[in-house]
Design an enzyme around this catalytic site. Structure first.
Site, PDB file in Angstrom:
ATOM      1  N   GLN A 249       0.809  -1.215   0.000  1.00 16.08           N
ATOM      2  CA  GLN A 249       0.000   0.000   0.000  1.00 16.08           C
ATOM      3  C   GLN A 249       0.844   1.268   0.000  1.00 16.08           C
ATOM      4  O   GLN A 249       0.440   2.297  -0.551  1.00 16.08           O
ATOM      5  CB  GLN A 249      -0.947  -0.016   1.201  1.00 16.08           C
ATOM      6  N   HIS A 252       1.683   3.244  -3.359  1.00 14.30           N
ATOM      7  CA  HIS A 252       0.731   4.130  -4.034  1.00 14.30           C
ATOM      8  C   HIS A 252       1.315   5.510  -4.276  1.00 14.30           C
ATOM      9  O   HIS A 252       1.109   6.107  -5.335  1.00 14.30           O
ATOM     10  CB  HIS A 252      -0.544   4.267  -3.197  1.00 14.30           C
ATOM     11  N   GLU A 319      -9.045   4.103   5.345  1.00 15.96           N
ATOM     12  CA  GLU A 319      -9.681   3.741   4.079  1.00 15.96           C
ATOM     13  C   GLU A 319      -9.742   2.219   3.952  1.00 15.96           C
ATOM     14  O   GLU A 319     -10.786   1.636   3.696  1.00 15.96           O
ATOM     15  CB  GLU A 319      -8.887   4.342   2.924  1.00 15.96           C
ATOM     16  N   HIS A 320      -8.588   1.580   4.109  1.00 16.70           N
ATOM     17  CA  HIS A 320      -8.489   0.124   4.073  1.00 16.70           C
ATOM     18  C   HIS A 320      -8.124  -0.371   5.466  1.00 16.70           C
ATOM     19  O   HIS A 320      -7.184   0.138   6.076  1.00 16.70           O
ATOM     20  CB  HIS A 320      -7.394  -0.341   3.109  1.00 16.70           C
ATOM     21  N   ASP A 353      -8.732  -4.073  -4.222  1.00 19.44           N
ATOM     22  CA  ASP A 353      -8.337  -3.055  -5.193  1.00 19.44           C
ATOM     23  C   ASP A 353      -8.552  -3.523  -6.628  1.00 19.44           C
ATOM     24  O   ASP A 353      -8.833  -2.710  -7.507  1.00 19.44           O
ATOM     25  CB  ASP A 353      -6.859  -2.702  -5.022  1.00 19.44           C
ATOM     26  N   HIS A 412     -48.558  28.134   4.344  1.00 21.48           N
ATOM     27  CA  HIS A 412     -48.598  26.679   4.461  1.00 21.48           C
ATOM     28  C   HIS A 412     -49.929  26.240   5.077  1.00 21.48           C
ATOM     29  O   HIS A 412     -50.573  25.296   4.613  1.00 21.48           O
ATOM     30  CB  HIS A 412     -47.447  26.186   5.343  1.00 21.48           C
TER      31      HIS A 412
END
Length: 435
Positions: A249, A252, A319-320, A353, A412
């Site tokens: 990871q 990235h 995120e993960h 992924d 109303h």
């Protein structure tokens, strides 16, 4: 004991937001004013590309022809898995109606948005999987028109494998344009495209900022920052597997945080020993990214027990989130803040992924505290409707008139009054605010 940081991040993943905002605002304004010509000028400037912007069927076929058959089969496999999962997600949203009070029927209806714009990164890496994740879910949702937009490479165009993936997953149009200009083209309906109702897909800080600025005029999946990942591991975990997942990871980008949270000091120390060698063995670009990410953004946190580990993870809202620990059902029940959860050594973030079926467009930078990732539901509007008999409307009108008057909203109230007078002319109603 309090959390102990065996390795502490020296930086946090953020760009110079003010500079990015100024640049993006200028580009969006120029393209909105200048239309196709302005977008083409930016494509030439930033993509160094002057080829076809909207790919013809002949160009799509030519790209497909050069994709190796084995890769086609892998893309088909991933597409089938993502499609199956998206179809199961869609089945969880049902149209329904219910009788709220006798004679008053209210209901829910799920309607897909008409036009979806799917951004597929193609810069540092060719994100074939992003085409699969975004286009497939839009197709399953039932969008009428789907644009797959990806940055072309100079003199080459979009990577053939991205074209193939977008095509088989259901893209109606493939747009060879990157960055802010690509996002703008989909939003403003340039080059004869329908204006997008929603923009989805990952991108760099300029793409993310463009989506943020356009939100409101168009829907978006989320505002994404650098990808991040956290691993929860106990003494039963394999240090080499944990280290490999962290490195996988970190590649990235230079500012992609990875975190290890454990209650076992020997495991933590062994993982920290293994990571540098695994990074050193990567190809050049990947190695440079992972080196910087591990050096500046990675953390290794030692906790007293699994409850403290879980609490730490929830605080980070990654995120993960990967769990390599005993009693996976406990973790599944306990954890609450993550984009996507990977339980056990037999799963890993890379599976999600690329090919396992769940979506990889996920909330970053702690956004998992309040939202999940891209799903078929993001392309669908959940709307409501109602109809009523006159008897069914009677108690609702009475309550509406009194509540509206108490609020000071006389107009109303009178919409209720007129119906009661019309439907029940022989009856008298107390419709005062304090009656």
């Amino acid at each position: 004991m309090p959390r102990e940081y065996l390795k502490k991040a020296t930086l946090t993943p953020k760009s110079d937001a003010s500079d990015t905002q100024e640049i993006v605002r200028g580009i969006l304004d120029e393209i909105e004013a200048g239309g196709d010509d302005a977008a083409l000028a930016y494509a030439k400037k930033f993509d160094n590309y002057e080829g076809s912007i909207i790919l013809s069927q002949e160009e799509i076929d030519a790209a497909i022809a050069v994709v190796p058959e084995k890769l086609k089969q892998d893309i088909q496999f991933a597409h089938a898995n993502v499609k199956k999962f998206a179809e199961a997600q869609k089945a969880t949203v049902a149209n329904f109606e219910t009788e709220v009070v006798p004679g008053l029927i209210a209901g829910q209806k799920a309607i897909p948005v008409s036009a979806a714009g799917c951004y597929v990164p193609g810069g540092r890496y060719s994100h074939i999987a992003s085409a699969i994740m975004t286009v497939t879910t839009a197709k399953v949702a039932g969008c009428n028109h789907i644009v797959a937009c990806s940055p072309p490479r100079p003199e080459v165009g979009i990577a053939p494998a991205i074209i193939y993936a977008a095509h088989i997953c259901g893209a109606d149009t493939i747009l060879a344009m990157g960055g802010v200009q690509g996002v703008a083209a989909m939003t403003f309906g340039l080059f004869g495209l329908p204006k997008a109702n929603i923009l989805v897909g990952p991108g760099n800080q300029f793409v993310a900022e463009a989506k943020r600025m356009l939100f409101g005029r168009v829907g978006i999946d989320m505002i994404a920052g650098p990808t991040d990942s956290l691993i929860l591991a106990d003494a039963s975990a394999d240090p080499m597997v944990v280290a490999a997942d962290l490195v996988g990871q970190a590649e990235h980008g230079y500012n992609s945080p990875v975190w290890l949270v454990t209650d076992d000091r020997p495991l933590a120390e062994e993982v920290m020993r293994l990571v540098p060698d695994l990074i050193a063995d990567l190809p050049d670009v990947n190695r440079d990214n992972a080196t910087a990410a591990w050096r500046d953004y990675a953390e290794v946190i030692l906790c007293a027990d699994r409850e403290e580990m879980a609490a730490t993870s929830d605080d980070y809202a990654p995120e993960h989130l990967t769990v390599q620990a005993e009693d996976l059902d406990w973790w599944l029940d306990r954890l609450s803040c993550y984009g996507s959860l990977f339980l056990g050594e037999e799963t890993t973030v890379a599976f999600g992924d690329k090919a396992s079926g769940t979506n990889h467009v996920l909330p970053t930078s702690g956004a998992a505290n309040y939202t999940g990732g891209l799903s078929v539901h993001k392309y669908m509007k959940i709307v409501t409707w109602q109809r009523s008999t006159r008897e069914g409307a009677k108690p609702v009108a009475e309550a509406t008139a009194r509540i509206a008057r108490l609020e000071g909203m006389e107009g109303h109230a009178r919409t209720a009054d007129i119906r009661l007078k019309k439907y029940f002319p022989d009856q008298t109603f107390d419709l005062t605010a304090n009656g």
